[in-house]
Design a protein around this motif. Structure first.
Motif, PDB file in Angstrom:
ATOM      1  N   ILE A  21      30.085 -18.355  -1.485  1.00  0.00           N
ATOM      2  CA  ILE A  21      31.546 -18.402  -1.436  1.00  0.00           C
ATOM      3  C   ILE A  21      32.112 -17.143  -2.044  1.00  0.00           C
ATOM      4  N   ARG A  22      33.412 -16.927  -1.835  1.00  0.00           N
ATOM      5  CA  ARG A  22      34.159 -15.883  -2.514  1.00  0.00           C
ATOM      6  C   ARG A  22      35.176 -16.555  -3.433  1.00  0.00           C
ATOM      7  N   SER A  23      35.235 -16.128  -4.690  1.00  0.00           N
ATOM      8  CA  SER A  23      36.172 -16.685  -5.660  1.00  0.00           C
ATOM      9  C   SER A  23      37.142 -15.599  -6.092  1.00  0.00           C
ATOM     10  N   ILE A  24      38.443 -15.901  -6.076  1.00  0.00           N
ATOM     11  CA  ILE A  24      39.448 -14.900  -6.397  1.00  0.00           C
ATOM     12  C   ILE A  24      39.329 -14.462  -7.848  1.00  0.00           C
ATOM     13  N   ARG A  25      39.513 -13.183  -8.103  1.00  0.00           N
ATOM     14  CA  ARG A  25      39.417 -12.639  -9.454  1.00  0.00           C
ATOM     15  C   ARG A  25      40.604 -13.110 -10.296  1.00  0.00           C
ATOM     16  N   GLU A  26      40.319 -13.454 -11.546  1.00  0.00           N
ATOM     17  CA  GLU A  26      41.377 -13.821 -12.490  1.00  0.00           C
ATOM     18  C   GLU A  26      41.178 -13.027 -13.769  1.00  0.00           C
ATOM     19  N   VAL A  27      42.207 -12.258 -14.159  1.00  0.00           N
ATOM     20  CA  VAL A  27      42.104 -11.411 -15.339  1.00  0.00           C
ATOM     21  C   VAL A  27      43.420 -11.493 -16.116  1.00  0.00           C
ATOM     22  N   PRO A  28      43.370 -11.531 -17.450  1.00  0.00           N
ATOM     23  CA  PRO A  28      44.609 -11.505 -18.237  1.00  0.00           C
ATOM     24  C   PRO A  28      45.244 -10.113 -18.206  1.00  0.00           C
ATOM     25  N   LEU A  29      46.558 -10.087 -18.084  1.00  0.00           N
ATOM     26  CA  LEU A  29      47.336  -8.854 -18.200  1.00  0.00           C
ATOM     27  C   LEU A  29      48.337  -9.051 -19.332  1.00  0.00           C
ATOM     28  N   THR A  30      48.111  -8.349 -20.441  1.00  0.00           N
ATOM     29  CA  THR A  30      49.017  -8.432 -21.582  1.00  0.00           C
ATOM     30  C   THR A  30      50.066  -7.336 -21.468  1.00  0.00           C
ATOM     31  N   ILE A  31      51.326  -7.722 -21.539  1.00  0.00           N
ATOM     32  CA  ILE A  31      52.436  -6.779 -21.435  1.00  0.00           C
ATOM     33  C   ILE A  31      52.966  -6.488 -22.830  1.00  0.00           C
ATOM     34  N   MET A  32      52.900  -5.220 -23.223  1.00  0.00           N
ATOM     35  CA  MET A  32      53.425  -4.752 -24.500  1.00  0.00           C
ATOM     36  C   MET A  32      54.703  -3.965 -24.248  1.00  0.00           C
ATOM     37  N   LEU A  33      55.740  -4.273 -24.985  1.00  0.00           N
ATOM     38  CA  LEU A  33      57.027  -3.595 -24.822  1.00  0.00           C
ATOM     39  C   LEU A  33      57.441  -2.987 -26.147  1.00  0.00           C
ATOM     40  N   ASN A  34      57.473  -1.655 -26.184  1.00  0.00           N
ATOM     41  CA  ASN A  34      57.793  -0.924 -27.419  1.00  0.00           C
ATOM     42  C   ASN A  34      56.911  -1.396 -28.575  1.00  0.00           C
ATOM     43  N   GLY A  35      55.618  -1.595 -28.258  1.00  0.00           N
ATOM     44  CA  GLY A  35      54.647  -1.967 -29.268  1.00  0.00           C
ATOM     45  C   GLY A  35      54.597  -3.435 -29.612  1.00  0.00           C
ATOM     46  N   ARG A  36      55.386  -4.243 -28.946  1.00  0.00           N
ATOM     47  CA  ARG A  36      55.447  -5.671 -29.246  1.00  0.00           C
ATOM     48  C   ARG A  36      54.984  -6.465 -28.032  1.00  0.00           C
ATOM     49  N   GLU A  37      54.114  -7.456 -28.251  1.00  0.00           N
ATOM     50  CA  GLU A  37      53.607  -8.244 -27.135  1.00  0.00           C
ATOM     51  C   GLU A  37      54.685  -9.165 -26.588  1.00  0.00           C
ATOM     52  N   VAL A  38      54.855  -9.126 -25.270  1.00  0.00           N
ATOM     53  CA  VAL A  38      55.835  -9.981 -24.607  1.00  0.00           C
ATOM     54  C   VAL A  38      55.177 -11.245 -24.081  1.00  0.00           C
ATOM     55  N   VAL A  39      54.097 -11.062 -23.306  1.00  0.00           N
ATOM     56  CA  VAL A  39      53.459 -12.197 -22.646  1.00  0.00           C
ATOM     57  C   VAL A  39      52.104 -11.755 -22.127  1.00  0.00           C
ATOM     58  N   THR A  40      51.228 -12.706 -21.898  1.00  0.00           N
ATOM     59  CA  THR A  40      49.986 -12.447 -21.172  1.00  0.00           C
ATOM     60  C   THR A  40      50.018 -13.251 -19.882  1.00  0.00           C
ATOM     61  N   LEU A  41      49.954 -12.544 -18.761  1.00  0.00           N
ATOM     62  CA  LEU A  41      49.942 -13.166 -17.445  1.00  0.00           C
ATOM     63  C   LEU A  41      48.510 -13.241 -16.938  1.00  0.00           C
ATOM     64  N   LEU A  42      48.201 -14.245 -16.157  1.00  0.00           N
ATOM     65  CA  LEU A  42      46.904 -14.340 -15.491  1.00  0.00           C
ATOM     66  C   LEU A  42      47.090 -13.912 -14.047  1.00  0.00           C
ATOM     67  N   CYS A  43      46.301 -12.939 -13.596  1.00  0.00           N
ATOM     68  CA  CYS A  43      46.546 -12.323 -12.294  1.00  0.00           C
ATOM     69  C   CYS A  43      45.243 -11.804 -11.712  1.00  0.00           C
ATOM     70  N   THR A  44      45.320 -11.213 -10.525  1.00  0.00           N
ATOM     71  CA  THR A  44      44.131 -10.621  -9.912  1.00  0.00           C
ATOM     72  C   THR A  44      43.825  -9.234 -10.461  1.00  0.00           C
ATOM     73  N   GLY A  45      44.802  -8.629 -11.127  1.00  0.00           N
ATOM     74  CA  GLY A  45      44.637  -7.270 -11.616  1.00  0.00           C
ATOM     75  C   GLY A  45      45.099  -6.208 -10.641  1.00  0.00           C
ATOM     76  N   LYS A  46      45.614  -6.616  -9.484  1.00  0.00           N
ATOM     77  CA  LYS A  46      46.119  -5.654  -8.504  1.00  0.00           C
ATOM     78  C   LYS A  46      47.558  -5.266  -8.860  1.00  0.00           C
ATOM     79  N   HIS A  47      47.880  -3.979  -8.721  1.00  0.00           N
ATOM     80  CA  HIS A  47      49.221  -3.449  -8.963  1.00  0.00           C
ATOM     81  C   HIS A  47      49.774  -3.892 -10.317  1.00  0.00           C
ATOM     82  N   PRO A  48      49.021  -3.689 -11.412  1.00  0.00           N
ATOM     83  CA  PRO A  48      49.486  -4.175 -12.714  1.00  0.00           C
ATOM     84  C   PRO A  48      50.768  -3.522 -13.191  1.00  0.00           C
ATOM     85  N   GLU A  49      51.011  -2.258 -12.798  1.00  0.00           N
ATOM     86  CA  GLU A  49      52.239  -1.591 -13.231  1.00  0.00           C
ATOM     87  C   GLU A  49      53.467  -2.236 -12.600  1.00  0.00           C
ATOM     88  N   TYR A  50      53.373  -2.581 -11.314  1.00  0.00           N
ATOM     89  CA  TYR A  50      54.486  -3.256 -10.658  1.00  0.00           C
ATOM     90  C   TYR A  50      54.692  -4.656 -11.234  1.00  0.00           C
TER      91      TYR A  50
END
Length: 259
Positions: A21-50
């Motif tokens: 089978i193929r299983s979709i990738r899941e990776v945490p993306l932690t968003i830091m804003l001016n040095g402060r953590e906002v949230v951690t999203l779970l995503c595929t890791g594609k287009h993380p800047e957008y």
């Protein structure tokens, strides 16, 4: 790499058999804003800047691309980290009340979103025919190769009535919408004559994202919740859902659908 290969045991009429089978990738993306953590999203890791900027825009941390002075995405051993720097103070007068969204993951919705956005009225001038709605939904399905391979993602696209401009896919429907939001925000894409076509259920937090970016038409192959219907009617969003091969529901339309 947006999916990984595994061998599993599949049970069927002939008992258990080894199955690749193929299983979709899941990776945490932690968003830091001016040095402060906002949230951690779970995503595929594609287009993380957008995705990072789209999330910040959707939740009113930034309102102008010129506020962003630096954007860096680093890959760590177990996650991605998006570091965003701004020239404004995004935390000033911030109400950090959160509610758990229907995203079944790390979705967040800051308290002031509903109150502020529901006062907004979208008046984008775009006209779409029923045939175009059905055609775009079909194209969204045809482009969904990652879903076909893994059965584990949602898809969204920014469209004109006749053309699909951006196509994004991710494990969460929120992420797919935020990636579109972030790209439009960073690249100064005009959206008042555009539509978003998606595969996900349209809950209130999805509609809030669409309203905040300014897209006047939201189309989904899934259904809408009652709260999102009420928000669409307050804000003037054309909201279409439950799109099938030859039918769909119109929850709200102030005149953008042509007979």
């Amino acid at each position: 790499m947006d999916s990984l290969s595994y061998e599993v045991k599949q049970y069927g009429p002939n008992g258990f058999t080894p199955t690749p089978i193929r299983s979709i990738r899941e990776v945490p993306l932690t968003i830091m804003l001016n040095g402060r953590e906002v949230v951690t999203l779970l995503c595929t890791g594609k287009h993380p800047e957008y995705l990072a900027v789209g999330f910040l825009k959707s939740d009113a941390f930034v309102s102008d691309p010129d506020q962003i002075t630096d954007l860096t995405v680093r890959e760590q051993e177990d996650r991605l980290v998006a570091e965003v720097e701004t020239c404004n103070d995004p935390w000033k007068n911030r109400v950090m009340e959160r509610s758990i969204t229907s995203g079944c993951g790390k979705g967040t919705n800051f308290g002031r979103n509903v109150t502020t956005i529901s006062r907004r009225r979208l008046s984008g001038d775009v006209r779409v025919t029923p045939e175009q709605v059905l055609s775009l939904a079909r194209e969204l399905h045809e482009r969904s190769t990652l879903y076909t391979a893994t059965r584990g993602c949602h898809n969204s696209s920014l469209c004109t009535p006749t053309e699909m401009l951006f196509f994004r896919e991710d494990i969460g429907r929120h992420n797919a919408i935020d990636m579109i939001c972030g790209q439009c925000f960073l690249e100064d894409v005009s959206v008042d004559d555009k539509m978003i076509v998606s595969t996900g259920r349209v809950a209130s937090e999805i509609l809030l994202k669409v309203v905040r970016i300014g897209v006047p038409v939201m189309i989904s192959t899934a259904v809408a919740t009652s709260f999102s219907v009420e928000l669409a009617r307050k804000t003037g969003v054309t909201l279409i859902g439950n799109v099938k091969h030859d039918s769909f529901w119109v929850y709200n339309d102030p005149g953008r659908i042509q007979d």
